[in-house]
Design an enzyme around this catalytic site. Structure first.
Site, PDB file in Angstrom:
ATOM      1  CG  ASP A   1      -7.181  -8.158  -9.576  1.00  0.00           C
ATOM      2  OD1 ASP A   1      -6.287  -7.756  -8.799  1.00  0.00           O
ATOM      3  OD2 ASP A   1      -8.055  -8.985  -9.244  1.00  0.00           O
TER       4      ASP A   1
ATOM      5  CG  ASP B   1      -4.135  -5.917  -5.645  1.00  0.00           C
ATOM      6  OD1 ASP B   1      -5.088  -5.240  -5.244  1.00  0.00           O
ATOM      7  OD2 ASP B   1      -4.052  -7.145  -5.475  1.00  0.00           O
ATOM      8  CD  GLU B   2      -9.233  -5.280  -7.154  1.00  0.00           C
ATOM      9  OE1 GLU B   2     -10.280  -5.258  -7.819  1.00  0.00           O
ATOM     10  OE2 GLU B   2      -9.188  -5.579  -5.953  1.00  0.00           O
TER      11      GLU B   2
END
Lengths: 125, 409
Positions: B11, B105-106
């Site tokens: 993350d 973003d993960e």
């Protein structure tokens, strides 16, 4: 005055003239859609310029702009803080955040047209 | 793997804000909030400095500024974030081909076969964090566990710049007193329903009677119980193995609330073009048109219309959306409009029978080709020349490739 002092003085004058030139250039954008007249530019905001510029760049597998000329004034790039790529249709465009010690500029290079553009200027301090 | 840690969750920490702080050194160490470019936008991400002062995602500008008067707003640049995200995902794929991009973003990574190449799970986590830091200057938090649920939990344990591992033997003790709402996939609604049943912690959820959970929550009841015990069966699904796309849609928060039907129709045409252009690019068609509208009080509702046949023709979609709108009596101006195509079919199409249909198909193909070469909206409908679309917020469904790669720049 010694030669070193004279050179230092000349450099300082060049820098001041260039900063004045930048301020004049940015003033020209006041009143446009990107920069309303009564709005002071603040930290974090970018004034959109989108004008062609001339650039001296270093190519070594990757590309790094070193200096650029905009409206007659030459700006020396001290640091490329970030770079990224976008696509405009089939054209790949490289973007560089270039810091000259006082101001942050966004430069872009269109790989299809081989042209450089000053996309915007952000307040630094 | 001997320690059972086979899934990694990565993350990026305060992703958009961290990118902006990398770009502009003057913003480093300051409370900043990244917002959309539209006037009425909300905070999409804030830096850790701003979070410490109470700024939260979803606050509007006024609320955020009230919470933190020194807050600096930065207009987000979606194209920049998408490029950085794509680069990060490529770095991850250098470690394992089994990468599930969960959002911009993960990502989840199956690390079960990497010990021989990169060492222990912690070594892999350290190496991955180092590579990302070196190549992008950004920091991330990594969680390692036996499954995706626990890996997601582990990545949040030591933010920012954390590296945590949850081994099978630690899971029970870790979940024992943890509130159920902290588990990925258990939202406020389920939390409050569980609360009414006297279940507040993961430990209690794990021990709850499966029959009672099934009675209250239907087929997900048993799954909830398993989640309470830290069990999760969904594997890491790399690109190409995800569920099929069920809908293609776009929505936009309008620069100001709009009453006038003509103006609303203009936005409908714009959205219909965006939806259909994306569907055509991927050879998809949809049979059902969904129109989503939101009033200024955030009351949101959806109306659907089934078409006689599947389509990706901008004007067919636009006409259907317009007809749906004409059957509605709006009680207030609109804040948001969304158009989507559902009932997606792939690889089948009705051959055009009439000259007009053939001409329209050729026109759309020519438009797509020109826009593919010179950039989207290089050639567009004249009715759309007025509303300038400001970059929106990146949808959680965004992916670096495929039909979910949405151009929001």
């Amino acid at each position: 005055m010694s030669l070193i002092k004279k050179r230092k003085c000349k450099k300082e004058n060049q820098r001041v003239n260039r900063d004045i030139s930048l301020l004049n250039c940015l003033e020209a954008y006041e009143g446009t859609a990107d920069c309303p007249p009564n709005k002071k530019m603040t930290l974090g905001e970018t004034t959109i310029i989108r004008e062609p510029i001339e650039v001296i760049a270093f190519f070594d597998g990757s590309m790094r702009p070193l200096r650029f000329r905009w409206k007659g004034a030459v700006y020396k790039v001290q640091e490329i803080t970030f770079s990224w790529t976008t696509m405009s249709g089939a054209a790949s465009i490289l973007h560089f955040s270039a810091y000259d010690g006082t101001t942050l500029y966004e430069l872009s290079y269109n790989k299809a047209t081989l042209r450089w553009t000053l996309e915007g200027v952000a307040l630094h301090e | 793997m001997s320690d059972g840690a086979s899934v990694m969750h990565l993350d990026m920490d305060a992703f958009f804000a961290s990118v902006e702080q990398r770009v502009n050194p003057a913003l480093r160490g300051l409370p900043i909030a990244v917002t959309g470019a539209a006037k009425r936008t909300v905070v999409t991400t804030s830096s850790y400095e701003a979070r410490a002062l109470g700024v939260r995602t979803g606050m509007n500008r006024f609320e955020a500024k009230k919470q933190c008067p020194s807050l600096i707003f930065v207009s987000g640049n979606n194209a920049k974030y998408m490029d950085v995200s794509t680069r990060i995902m490529e770095i991850i794929k250098g470690f394992s081909p089994l990468v599930e991009v969960y959002s911009i973003d993960e990502a989840f990574i199956d690390i079960s076969g990497l010990r021989g190449l990169f060492g222990s799970p912690l070594d892999i986590g350290r190496a991955l964090k180092k590579r990302i830091k070196e190549e992008t200057g950004l920091i991330c938090s990594v969680g390692i566990a036996p499954n995706k649920l626990m890996a997601k939990l582990a990545s949040a344990m030591d933010k920012p710049d954390g590296l945590s591992i949850l081994r099978p033997c630690d899971i029970k003790a870790h979940l024992q007193d943890m509130p159920v709402g902290t588990l990925w996939g258990i939202g406020p609604n389920i939390t409050s329903r569980l609360g009414l049943m006297g279940i507040k912690t993961c430990g209690e959820l794990g021990r709850a009677n499966a029959g009672i959970l099934r009675k209250n929550f239907g087929i997900i009841g048993e799954r909830l119980g398993a989640m309470g015990r830290g069990e999760y069966k969904d594997p890491v699904r790399p690109a190409g193995f995800e569920d099929r796309v069920k809908s293609i849609g776009h929505s936009m928060t309008l620069p100001e609330d709009v009453w006038e039907r003509e103006k609303i129709k203009m936005y409908l045409l714009k959205l219909s073009e965006m939806v259909c252009a994306r569907a055509r690019r991927h050879g998809l068609q949809g049979r059902t048109v969904c129109l989503t509208l939101r009033y200024p009080d955030f009351f949101t509702f959806t109306r659907q219309r089934r078409l006689s046949r599947a389509t990706n023709d901008t004007h067919t979609l636009y006409r259907a959306a317009k007809r749906t709108l004409s059957t509605m009596r709006l009680r207030a101006p609109l804040r948001l409009i969304g158009v989507s195509l559902t009932g997606i079919v792939e690889g089948t199409r009705q051959l055009p029978l009439f000259t007009e249909d053939k001409q329209r198909e050729k026109l759309l193909a020519a438009m797509d080709e020109i826009n593919g070469r010179f950039g989207h909206s290089a050639l567009t409908w004249s009715a759309l020349l007025e509303p300038e679309r400001t970059p929106g917020v990146i949808s959680p469904a965004w992916r670096p490739s495929g039909v979910r790669k949405i151009d929001v720049g």
